[in-house]
Design an enzyme around this catalytic site. Structure first.
Site, PDB file in Angstrom:
ATOM      1  N   ARG A  61     -32.204 -66.377  -1.069  1.00  0.00           N
ATOM      2  CA  ARG A  61     -32.079 -68.068  -0.829  1.00  0.00           C
ATOM      3  C   ARG A  61     -30.861 -68.740  -1.218  1.00  0.00           C
ATOM      4  O   ARG A  61     -30.714 -70.021  -1.250  1.00  0.00           O
ATOM      5  CB  ARG A  61     -33.411 -68.560  -1.551  1.00  0.00           C
ATOM      6  CG  ARG A  61     -33.476 -68.305  -3.025  1.00  0.00           C
ATOM      7  CD  ARG A  61     -34.538 -68.804  -3.693  1.00  0.00           C
ATOM      8  NE  ARG A  61     -34.506 -68.109  -4.837  1.00  0.00           N
ATOM      9  CZ  ARG A  61     -34.829 -68.590  -6.115  1.00  0.00           C
ATOM     10  NH1 ARG A  61     -35.005 -69.909  -6.129  1.00  0.00           N
ATOM     11  NH2 ARG A  61     -34.822 -67.907  -7.183  1.00  0.00           N
ATOM     12  N   HIS A  68     -38.745 -40.989 -14.078  1.00  0.00           N
ATOM     13  CA  HIS A  68     -37.908 -40.048 -13.948  1.00  0.00           C
ATOM     14  C   HIS A  68     -38.188 -38.869 -14.654  1.00  0.00           C
ATOM     15  O   HIS A  68     -38.141 -37.963 -13.910  1.00  0.00           O
ATOM     16  CB  HIS A  68     -36.453 -40.596 -14.408  1.00  0.00           C
ATOM     17  CG  HIS A  68     -36.047 -41.936 -13.694  1.00  0.00           C
ATOM     18  ND1 HIS A  68     -36.404 -42.273 -12.594  1.00  0.00           N
ATOM     19  CD2 HIS A  68     -35.325 -42.872 -14.435  1.00  0.00           C
ATOM     20  CE1 HIS A  68     -35.863 -43.359 -12.189  1.00  0.00           C
ATOM     21  NE2 HIS A  68     -35.194 -43.892 -13.218  1.00  0.00           N
ATOM     22  N   LYS A  83     -38.892 -49.465  -8.596  1.00  0.00           N
ATOM     23  CA  LYS A  83     -39.416 -49.675  -9.838  1.00  0.00           C
ATOM     24  C   LYS A  83     -38.875 -50.553 -10.826  1.00  0.00           C
ATOM     25  O   LYS A  83     -37.705 -51.133 -10.343  1.00  0.00           O
ATOM     26  CB  LYS A  83     -39.257 -48.012 -10.606  1.00  0.00           C
ATOM     27  CG  LYS A  83     -37.822 -47.783 -11.026  1.00  0.00           C
ATOM     28  CD  LYS A  83     -37.370 -46.757 -11.865  1.00  0.00           C
ATOM     29  CE  LYS A  83     -37.575 -46.913 -13.224  1.00  0.00           C
ATOM     30  NZ  LYS A  83     -36.420 -47.512 -14.045  1.00  0.00           N
ATOM     31  N   LYS A 137     -31.347 -37.475  -6.135  1.00  0.00           N
ATOM     32  CA  LYS A 137     -30.181 -36.743  -6.520  1.00  0.00           C
ATOM     33  C   LYS A 137     -30.028 -35.315  -5.923  1.00  0.00           C
ATOM     34  O   LYS A 137     -31.037 -34.651  -6.045  1.00  0.00           O
ATOM     35  CB  LYS A 137     -30.204 -36.816  -8.042  1.00  0.00           C
ATOM     36  CG  LYS A 137     -29.988 -38.241  -8.628  1.00  0.00           C
ATOM     37  CD  LYS A 137     -29.852 -38.231 -10.209  1.00  0.00           C
ATOM     38  CE  LYS A 137     -29.792 -39.414 -10.707  1.00  0.00           C
ATOM     39  NZ  LYS A 137     -28.668 -40.004 -11.043  1.00  0.00           N
TER      40      LYS A 137
HETATM   41  C1  BG6 Z   1     -32.925 -46.679 -14.182  1.00  0.00           C
HETATM   42  C2  BG6 Z   1     -33.196 -47.407 -15.420  1.00  0.00           C
HETATM   43  O1  BG6 Z   1     -33.930 -46.472 -13.459  1.00  0.00           O
HETATM   44  O2  BG6 Z   1     -32.236 -45.423 -14.431  1.00  0.00           O
HETATM   45  C3  BG6 Z   1     -31.831 -47.498 -16.401  1.00  0.00           C
HETATM   46  O3  BG6 Z   1     -34.025 -48.447 -15.140  1.00  0.00           O
HETATM   47  C4  BG6 Z   1     -31.119 -46.320 -16.503  1.00  0.00           C
HETATM   48  O4  BG6 Z   1     -32.240 -47.935 -17.470  1.00  0.00           O
HETATM   49  C5  BG6 Z   1     -31.035 -45.520 -14.924  1.00  0.00           C
HETATM   50  O5  BG6 Z   1     -29.895 -46.560 -16.991  1.00  0.00           O
HETATM   51  C6  BG6 Z   1     -30.260 -44.171 -15.072  1.00  0.00           C
HETATM   52  O6  BG6 Z   1     -29.879 -43.698 -13.975  1.00  0.00           O
HETATM   53  P1  BG6 Z   1     -28.714 -42.970 -13.616  1.00  0.00           P
HETATM   54  O7  BG6 Z   1     -29.012 -42.348 -12.151  1.00  0.00           O
HETATM   55  O8  BG6 Z   1     -27.491 -43.690 -13.986  1.00  0.00           O
HETATM   56  O9  BG6 Z   1     -28.841 -41.496 -14.592  1.00  0.00           O
END
Ligand code: BG6
Length: 485
Positions: free
Chosen positions: A47, A236, A144, A178
């Site tokens: 918006r 994760h 998420k 990943k």
């Molecule tokens: C996200 C979290 O899902 O993953 C973050 O909300 C975190 O807090 C991030 O920093 C880490 O992801 P990556 O891919 O940088 O390890």
């Protein structure tokens, strides 16, 4: 390979942080690599900008800087930008969704709605899409955090589920996209070598670490209401755990893989609230030094309450109640402002049952497989070898599989892979509702206990978290693997 068919990718939250940092750069990379069907369109919805020209100016100013891997190829960038359309939309206005429907009317192919917005908007957006019939034959992508606990996540899933069928819903957990996580599946199920050892008879313990050097950055307000358990563990870390521990699926089709992951999540030994202090450690960072730079305490970060009891570090001991893993501790750990940025899985195999080679054959540090997810994707197998020279003295050595030496090109960022999967209708790397529920159910006793009493233990930024996290492993005769990058 190009996407299977034409598509329209509708991006809600088109001027948000996630669109800027991840989604549009990932779409650009896919476009540059020739992986998007030529007729595919991106329709950004927001918006803030008045019109397409204003939006494209925003894209030029904000997105380019986040295209890291290849840098910008100006020709590819120009043709990428040609794909982008813009619809100014106020979520509160029903007539704006009519406008969106009209704008999409002539677009052929798969329709994807990507909700890069806060979770509180998921349900209103889904209702508004349904009110103009846009939920038909479409896919919806939810970012998420999906909810705050089991109840709120169920509420979102119930409401979205009334509008979209489960096979239309793509719940993102970017860790699943990943490359090394994919490689873990290849390692486990493509090689006969490891699978026979991948069980309680041969494995003593497993560690999974996602450590970050970054603090909460500009997200203090969000993070202070979330904490590491919700932000990293419920999704994760438990997803990684389920991939490490799952049984071989019968095929790689979406539900075969997700069924096996679900079985692991359902087999997690429930945590008795009375035992939480023995199996869970929470910490919060204080001021400290990371790579020579002083960084402030969490409680002084912008958006964070000065008396905050939010955890920025979690370490857990998890058990899986099934035949393969009974009695094997899985140690999970994540935190912000730690000594290093590293994500890895460490499989500690048992020592030889009898050493004909003397006591040094029983030393820890050998018989270990380390799967490094980031940085420097590698798989390292530690073995014992004889030191050169006289006598039989053993020393730990390692075999390295460094993927970038084998595969010089073709690497993809997680978001690129996941977005292509959405467009191509591949659900395997997205979290199914039952997996998400099982994960929330498991973490909930810890969430409740921590909300009711106590505070996180302090740790200095730039360290590996509170000493209690190491003490927890020491009780099991082991320690965290902390090697220099
Ligand atoms: C996200 C979290 O899902 O993953 C973050 O909300 C975190 O807090 C991030 O920093 C880490 O992801 P990556 O891919 O940088 O390890």
């Amino acid at each position: 390979m190009q996407t299977d068919s034409s598509f329209t990718f509708v991006l809600f939250g088109g001027t948000g942080d996630l669109s800027m940092r991840k989604i549009l750069p990932a779409l650009y990379e896919a476009h540059r690599a020739g992986m998007l069907a030529a007729s595919g369109k991106i329709v950004a919805v927001a918006r803030h900008e008045e019109d397409r020209a204003g939006y494209l100016q925003w894209v030029n100013e904000h997105v380019k800087a986040h295209v890291a891997k290849s840098g910008i190829d100006e020709n590819a960038w120009a043709s990428f930008v040609d794909r982008i359309e813009y619809v100014k939309l106020d979520l509160g206005k029903a007539e704006d969704f009519v406008k969106l429907r009209d704008a999409l009317q002539d677009h052929a192919g798969t329709r994807v709605f990507y909700l890069a917005t806060g979770p509180s908007l998921f349900v209103p957006i889904c209702h508004a899409l349904a009110s103009v019939g846009l939920n038909q034959n479409a896919r919806i992508v939810l970012e998420k955090p999906l909810g705050y606990d089991l109840r709120s996540s169920n509420a979102i899933n119930d409401a979205v589920g009334e509008i979209f069928a489960e096979e239309q819903i793509y719940r993102i957990d970017h860790y699943l996209g990943k490359e090394p996580v994919q490689n873990l599946l290849a390692l486990r199920f493509g090689n006969a070598l490891f699978e026979p050892l991948w069980r309680r008879e041969w494995v003593e313990s497993i560690q999974i670490t996602i450590a970050e050097e970054l603090g909460v950055e500009a997200r203090g307000d969000f993070y202070d209401n979330t904490g590491a358990l919700r932000d990293m563990v419920q999704n994760h870390l438990l997803q990684l755990l389920s991939i490490v521990a799952m049984e071989p699926p019968h095929s790689m089709d979406s539900d075969s893989v997700r069924d096996e992951k679900l079985r692991v999540l359902r087999a997690l030994k429930p945590i008795d609230p009375r035992d939480i202090s023995k199996v869970a450690v929470r910490g919060q960072y204080h001021a400290g030094v990371i790579r020579g730079t002083s960084v402030p305490a969490y409680a002084t970060e912008s958006g964070v309450k000065t008396d905050s009891a939010t955890e920025t570090f979690v370490a857990l001991k998890v058990e899986i109640e099934n035949w393969r893993w009974a009695g094997v501790p899985f140690f999970l750990r994540t935190g912000k402002r730690l000594a290093d940025r590293v994500a890895e899985i460490v499989v500690n195999f048992r020592a030889v049952p009898h050493s004909a080679l003397g006591a040094s054959a029983l030393r820890a540090g050998a018989n270990r497989l380390v799967i490094r997810l980031q940085p420097n994707e590698t798989i390292r197998l530690y073995c014992l070898a004889k030191k050169p020279g006289e006598g039989m003295n053993l020393s730990s050595v390692h075999l390295d599989l460094a993927f970038d030496q084998f595969f010089k090109e073709g690497q993809m960022e997680a978001y690129q892979r996941l977005l292509l999967d959405v467009i191509n209708g591949r659900l395997a790397l997205f979290v199914r509702r039952d997996e998400q529920e099982a994960a929330w159910k498991w973490v909930e006793p810890i969430l409740n206990e921590w909300a009711a009493s106590g505070k996180p233990k302090p740790y200095a930024a730039g360290t590996w978290g509170p000493a209690a996290a190491s003490a927890m492993l020491a009780q099991h005769g082991t320690c965290w693997l902390e090697e220099e990058n």
